[in-house]
Design a protein around this motif. Structure first.
Motif, PDB file in Angstrom:
ATOM      1  N   ALA A 171       0.818  -1.211   0.000  1.00 25.71           N
ATOM      2  CA  ALA A 171       0.000   0.000   0.000  1.00 25.71           C
ATOM      3  C   ALA A 171       0.855   1.265   0.000  1.00 25.71           C
ATOM      4  CB  ALA A 171      -0.928  -0.010   1.220  1.00 25.71           C
ATOM      5  N   ASP A 172       1.978   1.222   0.697  1.00 26.11           N
ATOM      6  CA  ASP A 172       2.863   2.386   0.793  1.00 26.11           C
ATOM      7  C   ASP A 172       4.229   2.033   0.195  1.00 26.11           C
ATOM      8  OD1 ASP A 172       4.318   4.621   1.375  1.00 26.11           O
ATOM      9  OD2 ASP A 172       4.133   4.456   3.562  1.00 26.11           O
ATOM     10  N   PRO A 173       4.463   2.400  -1.066  1.00 23.62           N
ATOM     11  CA  PRO A 173       5.723   2.046  -1.733  1.00 23.62           C
ATOM     12  C   PRO A 173       6.968   2.586  -1.038  1.00 23.62           C
ATOM     13  CG  PRO A 173       4.096   2.805  -3.323  1.00 23.62           C
ATOM     14  CD  PRO A 173       3.555   3.117  -1.972  1.00 23.62           C
ATOM     15  N   THR A 174       6.825   3.667  -0.258  1.00 20.04           N
ATOM     16  CA  THR A 174       7.999   4.251   0.401  1.00 20.04           C
ATOM     17  C   THR A 174       8.562   3.338   1.488  1.00 20.04           C
ATOM     18  OG1 THR A 174       6.665   5.469   2.027  1.00 20.04           O
ATOM     19  CG2 THR A 174       7.184   6.590  -0.038  1.00 20.04           C
ATOM     20  N   THR A 175       7.825   2.303   1.852  1.00 18.53           N
ATOM     21  CA  THR A 175       8.326   1.371   2.872  1.00 18.53           C
ATOM     22  C   THR A 175       9.332   0.380   2.298  1.00 18.53           C
ATOM     23  OG1 THR A 175       6.483  -0.164   2.505  1.00 18.53           O
ATOM     24  CG2 THR A 175       6.185   1.537   4.192  1.00 18.53           C
ATOM     25  N   ILE A 176       9.324   0.219   0.980  1.00 21.88           N
ATOM     26  CA  ILE A 176      10.239  -0.760   0.375  1.00 21.88           C
ATOM     27  C   ILE A 176      11.144  -0.158  -0.697  1.00 21.88           C
ATOM     28  CG2 ILE A 176       8.734  -2.737   0.846  1.00 21.88           C
ATOM     29  CD1 ILE A 176       7.810  -2.591  -2.070  1.00 21.88           C
ATOM     30  N   PHE A 177      10.807   1.044  -1.191  1.00 23.80           N
ATOM     31  CA  PHE A 177      11.584   1.686  -2.249  1.00 23.80           C
ATOM     32  C   PHE A 177      12.176   3.008  -1.781  1.00 23.80           C
ATOM     33  CE2 PHE A 177       8.168  -0.459  -4.897  1.00 23.80           C
ATOM     34  CZ  PHE A 177       8.996  -1.428  -5.436  1.00 23.80           C
ATOM     35  N   ASN A 178      13.270   3.384  -2.429  1.00 18.70           N
ATOM     36  CA  ASN A 178      13.791   4.748  -2.348  1.00 18.70           C
ATOM     37  C   ASN A 178      13.586   5.394  -3.713  1.00 18.70           C
ATOM     38  OD1 ASN A 178      14.721   4.652   0.339  1.00 18.70           O
ATOM     39  ND2 ASN A 178      16.628   3.658  -0.312  1.00 18.70           N
ATOM     40  N   PHE A 179      13.114   6.623  -3.725  1.00 19.60           N
ATOM     41  CA  PHE A 179      12.851   7.335  -4.972  1.00 19.60           C
ATOM     42  C   PHE A 179      13.824   8.506  -5.114  1.00 19.60           C
ATOM     43  CE2 PHE A 179       8.879   5.357  -3.650  1.00 19.60           C
ATOM     44  CZ  PHE A 179       8.487   4.706  -4.820  1.00 19.60           C
ATOM     45  N   VAL A 180      14.435   8.588  -6.288  1.00 19.29           N
ATOM     46  CA  VAL A 180      15.416   9.640  -6.541  1.00 19.29           C
ATOM     47  C   VAL A 180      15.055  10.353  -7.835  1.00 19.29           C
ATOM     48  CG1 VAL A 180      17.845  10.161  -7.000  1.00 19.29           C
ATOM     49  CG2 VAL A 180      17.240   8.368  -5.354  1.00 19.29           C
ATOM     50  N   ALA A 181      14.897  11.680  -7.758  1.00 20.34           N
ATOM     51  CA  ALA A 181      14.581  12.456  -8.953  1.00 20.34           C
ATOM     52  C   ALA A 181      15.789  12.488  -9.881  1.00 20.34           C
ATOM     53  CB  ALA A 181      14.178  13.874  -8.560  1.00 20.34           C
ATOM     54  N   ASN A 182      15.550  12.198 -11.145  1.00 17.27           N
ATOM     55  CA  ASN A 182      16.614  12.188 -12.148  1.00 17.27           C
ATOM     56  C   ASN A 182      16.378  13.353 -13.111  1.00 17.27           C
ATOM     57  OD1 ASN A 182      18.349  11.671 -14.325  1.00 17.27           O
ATOM     58  ND2 ASN A 182      18.107   9.451 -14.162  1.00 17.27           N
ATOM     59  N   PRO A 183      17.303  14.331 -13.146  1.00 16.99           N
ATOM     60  CA  PRO A 183      17.065  15.509 -13.998  1.00 16.99           C
ATOM     61  C   PRO A 183      16.982  15.201 -15.488  1.00 16.99           C
ATOM     62  CG  PRO A 183      19.300  15.505 -13.111  1.00 16.99           C
ATOM     63  CD  PRO A 183      18.547  14.430 -12.393  1.00 16.99           C
ATOM     64  N   SER A 184      17.458  14.031 -15.892  1.00 16.92           N
ATOM     65  CA  SER A 184      17.395  13.675 -17.312  1.00 16.92           C
ATOM     66  C   SER A 184      16.115  12.941 -17.674  1.00 16.92           C
ATOM     67  CB  SER A 184      18.601  12.805 -17.697  1.00 16.92           C
ATOM     68  OG  SER A 184      18.567  11.564 -17.019  1.00 16.92           O
ATOM     69  N   SER A 185      15.296  12.620 -16.688  1.00 20.71           N
ATOM     70  CA  SER A 185      14.045  11.898 -16.933  1.00 20.71           C
ATOM     71  C   SER A 185      12.926  12.867 -17.291  1.00 20.71           C
ATOM     72  CB  SER A 185      13.644  11.088 -15.692  1.00 20.71           C
ATOM     73  OG  SER A 185      14.604  10.097 -15.403  1.00 20.71           O
ATOM     74  N   VAL A 220      10.608   9.320 -11.891  1.00 22.04           N
ATOM     75  CA  VAL A 220      11.685   9.218 -10.902  1.00 22.04           C
ATOM     76  C   VAL A 220      12.347   7.852 -11.006  1.00 22.04           C
ATOM     77  CG1 VAL A 220      10.667  10.840  -9.257  1.00 22.04           C
ATOM     78  CG2 VAL A 220      10.077   8.405  -9.121  1.00 22.04           C
ATOM     79  N   ASP A 221      13.556   7.750 -10.464  1.00 27.35           N
ATOM     80  CA  ASP A 221      14.254   6.471 -10.410  1.00 27.35           C
ATOM     81  C   ASP A 221      13.874   5.730  -9.133  1.00 27.35           C
ATOM     82  OD1 ASP A 221      15.480   6.968 -12.781  1.00 27.35           O
ATOM     83  OD2 ASP A 221      17.475   7.338 -11.950  1.00 27.35           O
ATOM     84  N   VAL A 222      13.724   4.418  -9.262  1.00 30.72           N
ATOM     85  CA  VAL A 222      13.296   3.589  -8.140  1.00 30.72           C
ATOM     86  C   VAL A 222      14.437   2.660  -7.729  1.00 30.72           C
ATOM     87  CG1 VAL A 222      11.579   1.953  -7.292  1.00 30.72           C
ATOM     88  CG2 VAL A 222      10.966   3.610  -9.074  1.00 30.72           C
ATOM     89  N   TYR A 223      14.801   2.706  -6.458  1.00 35.57           N
ATOM     90  CA  TYR A 223      15.788   1.803  -5.866  1.00 35.57           C
ATOM     91  C   TYR A 223      15.100   0.939  -4.812  1.00 35.57           C
ATOM     92  CZ  TYR A 223      19.557   4.842  -7.686  1.00 35.57           C
ATOM     93  OH  TYR A 223      20.410   5.563  -8.485  1.00 35.57           O
ATOM     94  N   LEU A 224      15.634  -0.249  -4.590  1.00 34.32           N
ATOM     95  CA  LEU A 224      15.162  -1.057  -3.476  1.00 34.32           C
ATOM     96  C   LEU A 224      15.878  -0.623  -2.207  1.00 34.32           C
ATOM     97  CD1 LEU A 224      15.212  -4.702  -4.940  1.00 34.32           C
ATOM     98  CD2 LEU A 224      13.219  -3.229  -4.633  1.00 34.32           C
ATOM     99  N   LYS A 225      15.148  -0.509  -1.131  1.00 32.41           N
ATOM    100  CA  LYS A 225      15.794  -0.293   0.155  1.00 32.41           C
ATOM    101  C   LYS A 225      16.663  -1.514   0.482  1.00 32.41           C
ATOM    102  CE  LYS A 225      12.280   2.704   2.280  1.00 32.41           C
ATOM    103  NZ  LYS A 225      13.172   3.856   2.516  1.00 32.41           N
ATOM    104  N   SER A 226      17.698  -1.308   1.259  1.00 35.41           N
ATOM    105  CA  SER A 226      18.598  -2.417   1.606  1.00 35.41           C
ATOM    106  C   SER A 226      17.851  -3.565   2.266  1.00 35.41           C
ATOM    107  CB  SER A 226      19.710  -1.918   2.528  1.00 35.41           C
ATOM    108  OG  SER A 226      20.540  -1.002   1.860  1.00 35.41           O
ATOM    109  N   SER A 227      16.908  -3.226   3.131  1.00 32.60           N
ATOM    110  CA  SER A 227      16.141  -4.273   3.815  1.00 32.60           C
ATOM    111  C   SER A 227      15.313  -5.075   2.819  1.00 32.60           C
ATOM    112  CB  SER A 227      15.226  -3.641   4.871  1.00 32.60           C
ATOM    113  OG  SER A 227      14.372  -2.666   4.276  1.00 32.60           O
ATOM    114  N   THR A 228      14.748  -4.409   1.826  1.00 35.18           N
ATOM    115  CA  THR A 228      13.972  -5.100   0.795  1.00 35.18           C
ATOM    116  C   THR A 228      14.876  -5.987  -0.046  1.00 35.18           C
ATOM    117  OG1 THR A 228      12.557  -3.133   0.672  1.00 35.18           O
ATOM    118  CG2 THR A 228      12.312  -4.767  -1.076  1.00 35.18           C
ATOM    119  N   PHE A 229      16.032  -5.466  -0.414  1.00 35.61           N
ATOM    120  CA  PHE A 229      16.984  -6.240  -1.211  1.00 35.61           C
ATOM    121  C   PHE A 229      17.370  -7.522  -0.472  1.00 35.61           C
ATOM    122  CE2 PHE A 229      20.640  -7.342  -3.662  1.00 35.61           C
ATOM    123  CZ  PHE A 229      20.532  -6.676  -4.873  1.00 35.61           C
ATOM    124  N   ASN A 230      17.603  -7.397   0.828  1.00 41.42           N
ATOM    125  CA  ASN A 230      18.074  -8.544   1.612  1.00 41.42           C
ATOM    126  C   ASN A 230      17.009  -9.601   1.844  1.00 41.42           C
ATOM    127  OD1 ASN A 230      20.751  -7.715   2.024  1.00 41.42           O
ATOM    128  ND2 ASN A 230      20.172  -6.400   3.735  1.00 41.42           N
TER     129      ASN A 230
END
Length: 285
Positions: free
Chosen positions: A159-173, A178-188
């Motif tokens: 329900a809340d993507p911010t609990t598992i993802f990190n979002f980073v604004a990309n000026p070229s997008s 935005v760019d989506v990364y997995l949080k370390s805990s999610t990756f593990n």
């Protein structure tokens, strides 16, 4: 005049012998290299080229163990980077790569989001004779990766993507993307839970982000409708649940192999994954 002791004389003989051996190796090296080159050409002429496509939060190195196994069997293996920007552009780039960097038949292999990319790219490349999906998305026409995840029990369907993802604004997008990364805990715990902790830490640090827009982009006409396909299902996959993988494989008419692996089964079960790719390669006449 200084006389040589037995120890000194012995040392000189060893140096002379080593020098002679070095000359002999130097003389033989061009012949050995030529022989290896001829073997590579023969292998390339008799076996299809295998193109491996990585998915989100990974890069080409995620295929390293599988690449080594296939190369040891004489296959030409190419692992181009996947930009992870948009399904249409990623597929077009892969198609252009295949057309310009390969000759002869191709086995096209995709992991995760890379499965959606090969599904679209192969429709414009008649040299692609087999598709292999590894814990991958194999969308039908009009489906998006995000839609498939939303309709499943994926650990990424929250329900809340911010609990598992990190979002980073990309000026070229494009604006709003935005760019989506997995949080370390999610990756593990979700992405690579069956790999050693030290390996997970390194992979999580070097993950490549995917543009969120790519996840909502509808797929085109699927290549699996006309090209034979194989599917490796990781039975411990928490990103694309096994039931969802099996459903896609059934729709695509893929030959299914189950492995006891996470979403990164090509790293945790590389021999089994490579064996399926070889099966697909052997199907090409």
């Amino acid at each position: 005049m200084r006389t040589s002791t037995p120890t000194t004389s012995k040392r000189r003989r060893l140096v002379a012998a080593a020098a002679a051996l070095g000359l002999a190796v130097a003389a033989l090296l061009p012949v050995q290299l030529a022989s290896a080159h001829e073997s590579t050409i023969t292998a390339s002429a008799t076996k299809p080229t295998i193109v491996l496509v990585h998915g989100a939060w990974a890069d080409s190195s995620s295929w390293a163990p599988v690449t080594a196994i296939l190369q040891a069997q004489g296959y030409t293996v190419l692992v181009p980077p996947n930009a992870l920007r948009s399904l249409a552009s990623d597929s077009a780039e892969l198609s252009a790569f295949i057309q310009q960097a390969t000759t002869g038949p191709v086995v096209l292999v995709g992991h995760s989001y890379g499965g959606a990319v090969i599904t679209n790219a192969a429709t414009s490349d008649p040299t692609v004779k087999a598709l292999v999906y590894v814990d991958a998305f194999a969308p039908s026409a009009g489906q998006s990766v995000g839609e498939i995840v939303a309709g499943s029990t994926s650990a990424l369907n929250v329900a809340d993507p911010t609990t598992i993802f990190n979002f980073v604004a990309n000026p070229s997008s494009p604006p709003g993307d935005v760019d989506v990364y997995l949080k370390s805990s999610t990756f593990n715990t979700v992405f690579a839970q069956d790999l050693p902790a030290t390996v997970r830490a390194v992979l999580a640090s070097g993950q490549r982000p995917i543009a969120v827009g790519a996840l909502s982009e509808p797929s085109g006409t699927p290549a699996w409708a006309t090209i034979p396909s194989w599917y490796v299902v990781g039975t411990a996959d928490k990103v694309i649940p096994p039931a969802t993988q099996l459903q896609m494989a059934a729709t695509a008419g893929s030959q299914v192999t189950k492995v006891d692996g996470s979403h990164l089964s090509m790293l945790s079960r590389p021999l089994q994954v490579a064996n399926v790719i070889v099966q697909a390669a052997h199907s090409i006449h």
